[in-house]
Design an enzyme around this catalytic site. Sequence first.
Site, PDB file in Angstrom:
ATOM      1  N   HIS A 126     -70.750  -1.921   2.073  1.00  0.00           N
ATOM      2  CA  HIS A 126     -69.740  -1.075   1.419  1.00  0.00           C
ATOM      3  C   HIS A 126     -69.523  -1.509  -0.037  1.00  0.00           C
ATOM      4  O   HIS A 126     -69.486  -0.680  -0.949  1.00  0.00           O
ATOM      5  CB  HIS A 126     -68.429  -1.165   2.226  1.00  0.00           C
ATOM      6  CG  HIS A 126     -67.276  -0.410   1.637  1.00  0.00           C
ATOM      7  ND1 HIS A 126     -66.884   0.824   2.110  1.00  0.00           N
ATOM      8  CD2 HIS A 126     -66.428  -0.713   0.621  1.00  0.00           C
ATOM      9  CE1 HIS A 126     -65.842   1.252   1.399  1.00  0.00           C
ATOM     10  NE2 HIS A 126     -65.538   0.332   0.495  1.00  0.00           N
ATOM     11  N   GLU A 127     -69.420  -2.825  -0.257  1.00  0.00           N
ATOM     12  CA  GLU A 127     -69.187  -3.334  -1.619  1.00  0.00           C
ATOM     13  C   GLU A 127     -70.381  -3.037  -2.525  1.00  0.00           C
ATOM     14  O   GLU A 127     -70.214  -2.618  -3.675  1.00  0.00           O
ATOM     15  CB  GLU A 127     -68.931  -4.845  -1.576  1.00  0.00           C
ATOM     16  CG  GLU A 127     -67.636  -5.251  -0.888  1.00  0.00           C
ATOM     17  CD  GLU A 127     -66.405  -4.610  -1.506  1.00  0.00           C
ATOM     18  OE1 GLU A 127     -66.363  -4.463  -2.743  1.00  0.00           O
ATOM     19  OE2 GLU A 127     -65.492  -4.233  -0.753  1.00  0.00           O
ATOM     20  N   HIS A 130     -70.462   0.531  -3.695  1.00  0.00           N
ATOM     21  CA  HIS A 130     -69.616   0.825  -4.866  1.00  0.00           C
ATOM     22  C   HIS A 130     -70.400   0.555  -6.156  1.00  0.00           C
ATOM     23  O   HIS A 130     -70.278   1.288  -7.128  1.00  0.00           O
ATOM     24  CB  HIS A 130     -68.363  -0.068  -4.865  1.00  0.00           C
ATOM     25  CG  HIS A 130     -67.234   0.444  -4.013  1.00  0.00           C
ATOM     26  ND1 HIS A 130     -66.684   1.694  -4.159  1.00  0.00           N
ATOM     27  CD2 HIS A 130     -66.528  -0.148  -3.007  1.00  0.00           C
ATOM     28  CE1 HIS A 130     -65.681   1.859  -3.283  1.00  0.00           C
ATOM     29  NE2 HIS A 130     -65.571   0.750  -2.569  1.00  0.00           N
ATOM     30  N   GLU A 190     -64.171   5.786  -1.832  1.00  0.00           N
ATOM     31  CA  GLU A 190     -64.171   5.040  -0.572  1.00  0.00           C
ATOM     32  C   GLU A 190     -65.126   5.682   0.435  1.00  0.00           C
ATOM     33  O   GLU A 190     -65.916   5.004   1.090  1.00  0.00           O
ATOM     34  CB  GLU A 190     -62.749   4.956   0.012  1.00  0.00           C
ATOM     35  CG  GLU A 190     -61.921   3.832  -0.565  1.00  0.00           C
ATOM     36  CD  GLU A 190     -62.596   2.485  -0.401  1.00  0.00           C
ATOM     37  OE1 GLU A 190     -63.265   2.063  -1.352  1.00  0.00           O
ATOM     38  OE2 GLU A 190     -62.493   1.864   0.660  1.00  0.00           O
TER      39      GLU A 190
END
Length: 264
Positions: A126-127, A130, A190
């Site tokens: 997820h990081e 981004h 998100e």
Amino acid sequence: MPNLLKTTVLATSIALSACSASPTGRNQLLLFSDQDMSSLGAQSFDQMKQQQKVSTDKKVNAYVQCVAKSVTSQVPKQPGFNEWEVVVFDSDQVNAFALPGGKIGVYTGLLKVAKNEDQLATVIGHEIAHVLADHSNERLSQSQLANAGLQITNIALGSSEYAQYRGATMAALGLGLQYGVLLPYGRTQESEADIVGLEIMAKAGFDPTESISLWKNMAAASGGQQPPELLSTHPSHSTRIQDLSAKINTLPNYGAQKPNCSKS
Ligand SMILES: [Zn+2]
């Protein structure tokens, strides 16, 4: 020219020259170059390493490195750097981050909520997503537009002039908590990071269904006395679990072997 008009003209010419598409096909306004973002990321990471305690626990480091390496091995080569650098911070914070320029930070407190390698891979995926989706560039570009004329990258990084913009820059990079300027990712960013991150971790051989348990653990932890720091910059939304389930159902079987990253 009146200020408002000047701002509009500037915004229009910027928008025409800097439009780009995110990994999910969304239009993005990106005002900074990859080099600008990489050096902002690298410089911020150096600061984090100076100011926070780095874990020397061999087992914990080996575990986090194993999971992070497996995940980053599925990411196409990025401009400006060869390898992702991974640092474990010794802190009860339930937190993690990834920065442009290939920097990843994981706090030991996260390992109490991300209970196995699949859940840790969910957070790292997820990081990284981004970063791949240029979300910090986008956030910085939006704040730049709001203060038309402010040219953060024209100021020498580390100069006293830059210091006054450091909070805003750190916030755009997702590090605001450490610098007292919080800028939570928006719902769109998100969701994008969830989707792209899930693909990356699944390609690496981790179990994507564990992403549901991760976010449930995160929600459960937020009922305690110290809510997870990760949730302050990565707010959960009501349909996150539903959206993840829908995405998991569309993932192909990548046929990757599960990495052997045992926690103990
Ligand atoms: Zn996020």
